[in-house]
Each structure stands twice: as C-alpha cells, then as structure tokens.
Design an enzyme around this catalytic site. Sequence first.
Site, short mmCIF file in Angstrom:
data_model
loop_
_atom_site.label_atom_id
_atom_site.label_comp_id
_atom_site.label_asym_id
_atom_site.label_seq_id
_atom_site.Cartn_x
_atom_site.Cartn_y
_atom_site.Cartn_z
N ASN A 83 0.87 -1.17 0.00
CA ASN A 83 0.00 0.00 0.00
C ASN A 83 0.91 1.22 0.00
O ASN A 83 1.47 1.57 1.04
CB ASN A 83 -0.90 -0.02 1.24
CG ASN A 83 -1.73 1.25 1.38
OD1 ASN A 83 -1.76 2.08 0.47
ND2 ASN A 83 -2.38 1.40 2.52
N TRP A 84 1.03 1.83 -1.16
CA TRP A 84 1.96 2.96 -1.28
C TRP A 84 1.45 4.20 -0.55
O TRP A 84 2.18 5.15 -0.36
CB TRP A 84 2.18 3.31 -2.75
CG TRP A 84 3.00 2.33 -3.53
CD1 TRP A 84 3.44 1.09 -3.13
CD2 TRP A 84 3.49 2.50 -4.87
NE1 TRP A 84 4.17 0.50 -4.13
CE2 TRP A 84 4.21 1.33 -5.21
CE3 TRP A 84 3.39 3.53 -5.82
CZ2 TRP A 84 4.82 1.17 -6.46
CZ3 TRP A 84 3.99 3.36 -7.07
CH2 TRP A 84 4.71 2.20 -7.38
N LYS A 85 0.16 4.19 -0.20
CA LYS A 85 -0.48 5.39 0.38
C LYS A 85 -0.21 6.58 -0.55
O LYS A 85 -0.13 6.38 -1.77
CB LYS A 85 0.02 5.62 1.81
CG LYS A 85 -0.14 4.34 2.66
CD LYS A 85 -0.02 4.54 4.12
CE LYS A 85 -0.22 3.20 4.83
NZ LYS A 85 -0.20 3.30 6.29
N GLU A 121 -5.39 -4.86 10.47
CA GLU A 121 -4.39 -3.81 10.65
C GLU A 121 -4.68 -3.05 11.95
O GLU A 121 -5.50 -2.11 11.95
CB GLU A 121 -4.44 -2.83 9.48
CG GLU A 121 -4.07 -3.44 8.16
CD GLU A 121 -3.44 -2.41 7.22
OE1 GLU A 121 -2.40 -2.72 6.64
OE2 GLU A 121 -3.96 -1.30 7.11
N GLY A 160 2.88 -1.11 4.27
CA GLY A 160 2.92 0.33 3.99
C GLY A 160 4.33 0.77 3.68
O GLY A 160 4.86 0.53 2.59
N GLY A 161 4.99 1.39 4.65
CA GLY A 161 6.30 2.00 4.44
C GLY A 161 7.31 1.10 3.74
O GLY A 161 8.02 1.54 2.81
P1 13P Z 1 3.06 0.40 7.70
O1 13P Z 1 3.57 -0.89 7.09
O2 13P Z 1 3.80 1.60 7.20
O3 13P Z 1 2.96 0.32 9.17
O4 13P Z 1 1.56 0.59 7.14
C1 13P Z 1 0.67 -0.45 7.23
C2 13P Z 1 -0.53 -0.10 6.44
O5 13P Z 1 -1.28 0.78 6.79
C3 13P Z 1 -0.77 -0.85 5.19
O6 13P Z 1 -2.04 -0.61 4.69
#
Ligand code: 13P
Length: 249
Positions: A9-11, A165, A230-231
């Site tokens: 998830n690149w956000k 999550e 995410g990150g």
């Molecule tokens: P992180 O891996 O950055 O904690 O984010 C998790 C997330 O929200 C994936 O959707």
Amino acid sequence: MRRSLVAGNWKMHGRLDANRSLIDALVAAPRPACEVAVCVPFPYLAQAQALLAGSAIALGAQDCSVHEQGAYTGEVAAGMLREFGCSHVIVGHSERRALHGETDATVAAKAERALASGLTPIVCVGETLEQREQGQTEAVIGMQLDAVLHLLGAQRSSRIVLAYEPVWAIGTGRSASAEQAQQVHAFLRARVRHHGADADALPMLYGGSVKPDNARELFAQPDIDGGLIGGASLKAADFLAIASAVPSP
Ligand code: 13P
C-alpha cells in the site's frame, strides 16, 4: 490450500521516476511463492499498469467509490479501476475510516461495489490502542467485519481478502506480536466461518509495521496468509524480502 498475498500500500507516496525504479526492480526479481500486488495512488495506475504488463505482479488501488458512476466530484469508480488493469482495491483502511469518516456501512458498500466490478476488495479492520487496552478488540473488529459479511452474504464474502491492521501498529514501527496477530486472525476466521462463508479459503493478511525482520515470524502463523505493507513497500529490497518470507506451499 489458501492463497497467500503480499500487497504493497503505497499510500500517498510516489513520483513518476521513483515509481519506475521501484516497479522495474520488483518485476526483475525472482518470483516469490506468494501472490504480490502493489496498490498505487490513482494518477499512477496507467504508469503502473504499463510497467507491470506481462509480469505476475497484480495491480490495485487504495479506495473506490460506493457509487457506480455519477455526479460525485473527486470520486473514482471501481469500474474505472478495472479499466486500468486493477484486480484488487483496498477498502476500509483505518486512515480512510479516521480521516474521511468512513463507517462500517460505507466500507461494506465499497466492498460490494468492488466485487460487482470484478475487483477483489482487500477489506481492512483494526482496533485503536485505546480500544485494545479496554479489551474491546474483538467487539470492534467483529462489528467492522459483520457489516461486510451481512451485506455480502456467505457466497460473495468468500471472494474477499481480509486485512487485520491494528491502528496502533500502522506506521509506528510497533508491530503486533506474531501471537497477538494470530489470535485476532483466528477470531476473524471463526467469525467468517460462523457466517457460512468459505473461511478456510479466505486469505487474511496482517498489516502494521511489517518489515523484513519480523515478516517471517508473522507469516509463519497458521491464520496469517501474507501482509499488507505500507512503508516497507516503497523500498524494493524490503518489499521483496517481505514477500519471500511467506512460506512456500
Ligand atoms: P506500515 O507498514 O507503514 O505500518 O503501514 C501499514 C498499512 O497501513 C498498510 O495498509
């Protein structure tokens, strides 16, 4: 045998040049044992679709509208995502629930719309730290999940991917322990089974500070079928290391 999936998830991250380097590196790497997907911001769907063409990596988006089409300024329809080669879409991410006021009913409607458009919704559920400390984890995520299961019914519920999550683990560097995550996943799977859906076939991902150094232990749990990252999905080496931490079938 359940499918496993590691989805990035690149956000709201990315730039054309950075996306190209990242996707090129993912495509060039040996194929992991699990399915891999990247969920990119809307403007980069066309670029990502082109770069992923011919690869085994799936494309996803991070949200979709509850509506099929119409006067909904700024919204993006699931059918549009389909046209750009998406197979997956995240719905109900905690950032959308918290920052955009998405209710359990909205999330369920988005999952329904995604399925109707031929997409697999990755439905996110998770509790806040306060809710966990007050012993409300199962009540909260049970309610989030029930909204989706009730709207979809048993048959269509069997076609979703679930992602647990915990809000307190997202972007904090503080992952749930493998035991904590497994406990919640087992609860979720039992709940899906109770609703009559095919719980044994339903992939359940863990998300929240998954990194190369904790992925293996998390993914070794019996009810954890991969991750929503995410990150660490923004760095090719880390994302690939996480994907290769999924046990081979
Ligand atoms: P992180 O891996 O950055 O904690 O984010 C998790 C997330 O929200 C994936 O959707």
